[in-house]
Design an enzyme around this catalytic site. Structure first.
Site, mmCIF file in Angstrom:
data_model
loop_
_atom_site.group_PDB
_atom_site.id
_atom_site.type_symbol
_atom_site.label_atom_id
_atom_site.label_comp_id
_atom_site.label_asym_id
_atom_site.label_seq_id
_atom_site.Cartn_x
_atom_site.Cartn_y
_atom_site.Cartn_z
ATOM 1 N N ARG A 106 67.447 65.593 22.563
ATOM 2 C CA ARG A 106 67.323 66.976 23.018
ATOM 3 C C ARG A 106 66.080 67.536 22.346
ATOM 4 O O ARG A 106 66.082 67.762 21.129
ATOM 5 C CB ARG A 106 68.595 67.704 22.570
ATOM 6 C CG ARG A 106 68.728 69.148 22.928
ATOM 7 C CD ARG A 106 69.999 69.700 22.287
ATOM 8 N NE ARG A 106 71.184 69.297 23.012
ATOM 9 C CZ ARG A 106 71.723 69.975 24.033
ATOM 10 N NH1 ARG A 106 71.180 71.101 24.430
ATOM 11 N NH2 ARG A 106 72.810 69.548 24.627
ATOM 12 N N HIS B 249 76.290 53.235 20.019
ATOM 13 C CA HIS B 249 76.737 54.568 20.422
ATOM 14 C C HIS B 249 76.152 54.843 21.811
ATOM 15 O O HIS B 249 75.204 55.611 21.961
ATOM 16 C CB HIS B 249 76.231 55.575 19.380
ATOM 17 C CG HIS B 249 76.763 56.955 19.534
ATOM 18 N ND1 HIS B 249 76.112 58.058 19.031
ATOM 19 C CD2 HIS B 249 77.883 57.426 20.106
ATOM 20 C CE1 HIS B 249 76.815 59.138 19.294
ATOM 21 N NE2 HIS B 249 77.889 58.789 19.956
ATOM 22 N N SER C 172 75.067 62.820 19.467
ATOM 23 C CA SER C 172 76.331 63.476 19.790
ATOM 24 C C SER C 172 76.099 64.765 20.573
ATOM 25 O O SER C 172 75.229 65.567 20.220
ATOM 26 C CB SER C 172 77.074 63.793 18.501
ATOM 27 O OG SER C 172 77.209 62.608 17.748
ATOM 28 N N ALA C 173 76.912 64.936 21.625
ATOM 29 C CA ALA C 173 76.905 66.155 22.448
ATOM 30 C C ALA C 173 75.547 66.434 23.102
ATOM 31 O O ALA C 173 75.110 67.576 23.204
ATOM 32 C CB ALA C 173 77.388 67.359 21.630
ATOM 33 N N CYS C 174 74.860 65.371 23.544
ATOM 34 C CA CYS C 174 73.592 65.524 24.276
ATOM 35 C C CYS C 174 73.742 65.076 25.724
ATOM 36 O O CYS C 174 72.743 64.709 26.365
ATOM 37 C CB CYS C 174 72.488 64.726 23.607
ATOM 38 S SG CYS C 174 71.845 65.519 22.144
ATOM 39 N N ARG D 207 87.526 70.013 22.578
ATOM 40 C CA ARG D 207 87.496 68.710 23.251
ATOM 41 C C ARG D 207 88.606 68.546 24.268
ATOM 42 O O ARG D 207 89.651 69.192 24.178
ATOM 43 C CB ARG D 207 87.681 67.613 22.192
ATOM 44 C CG ARG D 207 86.575 67.559 21.144
ATOM 45 C CD ARG D 207 85.453 66.691 21.603
ATOM 46 N NE ARG D 207 84.234 66.847 20.811
ATOM 47 C CZ ARG D 207 83.183 66.069 20.954
ATOM 48 N NH1 ARG D 207 83.197 65.075 21.826
ATOM 49 N NH2 ARG D 207 82.105 66.265 20.250
ATOM 50 N N LYS E 286 85.008 56.074 16.020
ATOM 51 C CA LYS E 286 83.750 55.938 15.283
ATOM 52 C C LYS E 286 83.891 54.968 14.099
ATOM 53 O O LYS E 286 82.959 54.233 13.778
ATOM 54 C CB LYS E 286 83.288 57.305 14.789
ATOM 55 C CG LYS E 286 83.133 58.353 15.889
ATOM 56 C CD LYS E 286 82.086 57.977 16.894
ATOM 57 C CE LYS E 286 81.804 59.123 17.856
ATOM 58 N NZ LYS E 286 80.784 58.792 18.840
ATOM 59 N N GLY F 43 86.808 62.137 15.320
ATOM 60 C CA GLY F 43 86.229 60.932 14.740
ATOM 61 C C GLY F 43 86.622 60.708 13.288
ATOM 62 O O GLY F 43 86.532 59.585 12.785
ATOM 63 N N ASP G 292 80.767 56.621 25.556
ATOM 64 C CA ASP G 292 80.434 56.854 24.145
ATOM 65 C C ASP G 292 80.082 55.585 23.362
ATOM 66 O O ASP G 292 79.254 55.644 22.477
ATOM 67 C CB ASP G 292 81.606 57.565 23.459
ATOM 68 C CG ASP G 292 81.225 58.215 22.141
ATOM 69 O OD1 ASP G 292 80.134 58.811 22.070
ATOM 70 O OD2 ASP G 292 82.005 58.118 21.179
ATOM 71 N N ASN H 13 69.566 63.921 37.613
ATOM 72 C CA ASN H 13 69.061 62.834 36.750
ATOM 73 C C ASN H 13 69.108 61.488 37.460
ATOM 74 O O ASN H 13 68.476 60.531 37.028
ATOM 75 C CB ASN H 13 69.866 62.778 35.443
ATOM 76 C CG ASN H 13 69.626 64.015 34.589
ATOM 77 O OD1 ASN H 13 68.617 64.698 34.759
ATOM 78 N ND2 ASN H 13 70.540 64.319 33.696
ATOM 79 N N TYR I 227 91.113 65.588 12.545
ATOM 80 C CA TYR I 227 90.332 65.854 13.752
ATOM 81 C C TYR I 227 89.493 64.657 14.195
ATOM 82 O O TYR I 227 88.823 64.017 13.379
ATOM 83 C CB TYR I 227 89.396 67.049 13.501
ATOM 84 C CG TYR I 227 88.791 67.559 14.777
ATOM 85 C CD1 TYR I 227 89.534 68.398 15.603
ATOM 86 C CD2 TYR I 227 87.527 67.169 15.189
ATOM 87 C CE1 TYR I 227 89.009 68.844 16.803
ATOM 88 C CE2 TYR I 227 86.999 67.618 16.383
ATOM 89 C CZ TYR I 227 87.741 68.455 17.184
ATOM 90 O OH TYR I 227 87.227 68.894 18.375
ATOM 91 N N ARG J 169 83.426 66.253 13.044
ATOM 92 C CA ARG J 169 83.185 65.174 12.089
ATOM 93 C C ARG J 169 82.453 65.726 10.870
ATOM 94 O O ARG J 169 81.620 66.609 10.996
ATOM 95 C CB ARG J 169 82.286 64.094 12.710
ATOM 96 C CG ARG J 169 82.926 63.189 13.684
ATOM 97 C CD ARG J 169 81.980 62.083 14.096
ATOM 98 N NE ARG J 169 80.783 62.568 14.757
ATOM 99 C CZ ARG J 169 79.594 62.697 14.203
ATOM 100 N NH1 ARG J 169 79.404 62.366 12.933
ATOM 101 N NH2 ARG J 169 78.559 63.145 14.883
ATOM 102 N N LYS K 247 75.946 62.543 27.091
ATOM 103 C CA LYS K 247 76.301 61.157 27.458
ATOM 104 C C LYS K 247 77.410 61.145 28.503
ATOM 105 O O LYS K 247 77.358 60.390 29.464
ATOM 106 C CB LYS K 247 76.784 60.367 26.229
ATOM 107 C CG LYS K 247 75.647 59.808 25.407
ATOM 108 C CD LYS K 247 76.028 58.568 24.599
ATOM 109 C CE LYS K 247 77.215 58.762 23.706
ATOM 110 N NZ LYS K 247 76.970 59.758 22.653
HETATM 111 O O1 O2Y Z 1 84.907 63.123 16.659
HETATM 112 C C1 O2Y Z 1 84.674 64.331 16.585
HETATM 113 O O2 O2Y Z 1 85.201 65.030 15.749
HETATM 114 C C2 O2Y Z 1 83.767 64.971 17.515
HETATM 115 S S1 O2Y Z 1 82.305 64.064 17.657
HETATM 116 C C3 O2Y Z 1 82.412 62.951 18.988
HETATM 117 C C4 O2Y Z 1 83.513 62.899 19.798
HETATM 118 C C5 O2Y Z 1 83.528 62.042 20.872
HETATM 119 C C6 O2Y Z 1 82.443 61.256 21.089
HETATM 120 N N1 O2Y Z 1 81.377 61.291 20.285
HETATM 121 C C7 O2Y Z 1 81.331 62.126 19.256
HETATM 122 C C8 O2Y Z 1 80.094 62.086 18.418
HETATM 123 O O3 O2Y Z 1 79.950 62.787 17.440
HETATM 124 O O4 O2Y Z 1 79.202 61.289 18.745
HETATM 125 MN MN MN Z 2 79.672 59.992 20.320
#
Ligand code: O2Y
Ligand code: MN
Length: 597
Positions: free
Chosen positions: A402, A227, A249-251, A371, A207, A200, A276, A498, A198, A69, A253
């Site tokens: 994080r 989110h 993002s990428a933490c 992905r 998104k 999002g 998400d 967790n 690509y 993104r 979820k």
């Molecule tokens: O969408 C993208 O290019 C990658 S980012 C993403 C993808 C799936 C779920 N969440 C995200 C995010 O950035 O939160």
């Molecule tokens: Mn996300």
């Protein structure tokens, strides 16, 4: 006028602007999906993976300049700049359209235009939204079939809702990053995206519609678009407590949403409802009810393996699209950590995400933001209630980030307003999910910084107001799975373990659970978490749960300028919560003398 007149008129307008060679109205069928895949195999952007190991699964390579993104070129286009607020890029709607129009003009010449009707949300849900994306990308069309309810089902929904839909115009344009713009027009519920194919940026249901536009719609109509993952924690009595969790993002979820409990034999199990996005409304019973608007997962591949997330591995084992991962000589997808025994070295002859035979000097074989796209109903832990139109009742919000230091493993807000303040003050180290530096600390309120379609100050007020409509607002917790020791080693094992933190939350929701009050909220006592079967030293637990007032005073100081930038849009309650936190911190640093001492 039929319910499709407006749709047909808008598609005609897009055709006149972009001049495609042909037009395909997508019906969402399997045959159509196979035709889309075949188109990409023919043009060389897609390859078939080993059907023995990954049935009906494919690998797609995006343009190397288009791998995440791009927040810098993502805009909220409202008449008044203050409605977008200080955290969003803003352009006036007319200015944005005039700027982007030349990039759309004739952009589909020589290409096919796919018209993709889709539904976000369970089709029978009150919150359901119909969207229509026109795109010149077969990859987007194929991915939307996994991520949304697409095709005939959406046209039927359009007929039922009087023809109302959210239009989204997308073209990959010339893929030049300088010609890339992701534009949202919340006042007219419209999306324009050009120059990226690509994730999002291009799958407009995710998104763009389900967060940026939907958060605006929720603000105007009294609901929330967040989110957030949604999970259900089942106890040994078979009762399920539903929780929604916001993490940047990428933490993790997806990992938390799909957690496999090491205590399943003891009766503790986690159900997955979404990884998400959550849409939530106040039910007639005064509880908050959540649905997952999506139909699939678009998860980060690197780091995912049979130990960290066995349910994700099973979800992606068939009918999946992989993007920018590496591929082994056996035609299996490969990414860093997929094989815990050989985490960084792929089999000899593996082709990296750029299409070259991998050499150790090349760095990661898969792109860090590579992905997998997989249907949600393939997840072994998917809840039987994940498509219930009314959703599930949420008893807790989990915020998290994080952070190597400062933030304890878990703590609980003192009340709802304090909980909103905890969400508002979320900070996290950045990841590869968006372009830009990785590992830099940034403020990401409710993990919505890149996704809130309006002024974040108004958004906090919306949360506060909505809480007032709830009979018993969800309890709010803050977690940090990523606290490290002096040597940089993670203190908490994370992943499946967790569940122990979730169990403490469930106890607290039920009025039990051992906790102590600290200036930042309630933390578990060192014996508060159920640690049976886990080899973790008491000193480690102490470090994990510790709250250092001096560090928190620095944190508190740094919050001030962040909140000040919202000016008149900062809710009084947030200001008061900030002040009260400062007072509690100073009280423990300079305890007032107790009578008699
Ligand atoms: O969408 C993208 O290019 C990658 S980012 C993403 C993808 C799936 C779920 N969440 C995200 C995010 O950035 O939160
Ligand atoms: Mn996300």
């Amino acid at each position: 006028m039929s319910s499709r007149t407006a749709l047909e008129a808008w598609v005609d307008e897009c055709v006149r602007l972009t001049q495609p060679d042909s037009i395909v109205w997508c019906d969402g069928s399997e045959e159509e999906y196979q035709r889309l895949i075949e188109t990409m195999i023919q043009d060389g952007s897609m390859e078939t993976l080993n059907p023995q190991d990954y049935a009906n699964s494919f690998l797609y390579h995006s343009d190397p300049s288009d791998v995440a993104r791009t927040e810098k070129v993502t805009f909220i286009c409202t008449t008044r700049q203050e409605d977008a607020g200080p955290l969003n890029n803003w352009m006036a709607p007319d200015e944005a359209k005039a700027m982007a129009l030349p990039y759309f003009k004739d952009s589909m010449r020589g290409r096919t235009m796919y018209v993709i009707p889709y539904v976000m949300g369970p089709v029978e849900s009150d919150l359901m939204q119909v969207g229509v994306e026109v795109t010149d990308s077969a990859y987007v069309a194929a991915s939307m079939r996994i991520m949304t309810r697409m095709g005939t089902v959406a046209l039927d929904a359009l007929d039922r809702n009087g023809g109302e839909f959210v239009p989204g115009l997308h073209s990959i344009g010339d893929l030049d990053p300088e010609h890339r713009f992701i534009l949202h027009f919340p006042e007219e519920k419209l999306i324009w995206s050009v120059g990226s194919g690509y994730g999002g940026n291009a799958l407009l249901g995710k998104k763009c519609l389900s967060l940026r536009l939907a958060s605006w719609m929720g603000w105007k109509n009294g609901w929330l678009a967040e989110h957030m993952l949604i999970l259900g924690l089942q106890n040994p009595q078979g009762e399920v407590t539903y929780m929604a969790g916001a993490f940047p993002s990428a933490c993790g979820k997806t990992n938390l949403a799909m957690l496999v409990s090491p205590l399943e034999k003891e009766g503790w199990k986690v159900w997955t409802l979404g990884d998400d996005i959550a849409w939530m409304r106040v039910g007639e019973d005064g509880r908050l009810w959540a649905v997952n608007p999506e139909h699939g997962f678009f998860g980060v591949a690197p780091g995912t393996n049979s130990k960290t997330n066995p349910n994700a591995m099973k979800s992606l084992s068939r009918n999946a699209i992989f993007t920018n991962v590496a591929v082994t000589p056996e035609h299996d997808p490969w990414w860093e950590d997929i094989d815990p025994a050989n985490p960084k070295t792929p089999p000899a002859g593996t082709i990296n995400w750029l299409g070259k035979v991998w050499e150790p000097s090349d760095g990661p074989a898969a792109h860090p933001n590579s992905r997998f796209t997989a249907p949600a109903d393939q997840c072994p832990s998917i809840s039987p209630h994940w498509e219930d139109p009314q959703g599930v009742p949420i008893s807790a919000f989990i915020f998290g980030g994080r952070r190597a230091g400062v933030t304890p493993l878990v703590y609980e807000a003192l009340d709802w307003q304090h909980g909103v303040f905890l969400g508002a003050s979320m900070t996290s180290e950045t990841t590869a999910a968006a372009t830009g530096a990785v590992g830099v600390l940034r403020r990401d309120p409710m993990a919505m910084r890149p996704f809130c379609g309006y002024n974040m100050g108004d958004y906090w007020q919306h949360w506060l107001t909505l809480g007032g409509k709830l009979k018993t607002p969800p309890k709010v917790f803050y977690v940090n799975w990523f606290r490290k020791d002096e040597d940089g080693k993670f203190l908490w094992p994370g992943f499946g373990q967790n569940v122990r933190v979730l169990m403490w939350m469930a106890e607290r929701i039920n009025g039990a659970g051992k906790a102590m009050e600290t200036p930042i909220g309630y933390t578990p006592t060192t014996d508060g978490l159920m640690l049976d079967g886990l080899d973790i030293a008491p000193e480690t637990m102490e470090k994990l749960l510790s709250v250092n007032p001096a560090e928190w005073e620095t944190e508190w100081e740094e919050q001030r300028p962040f909140f000040e930038q919202f000016g008149d849009h900062l809710p009084r309650a947030i200001e008061q919560q900030h002040k009260a936190l400062g007072e509690r911190l100073r009280a423990v640093r300079e305890p007032s003398p107790v009578a008699g001492e």
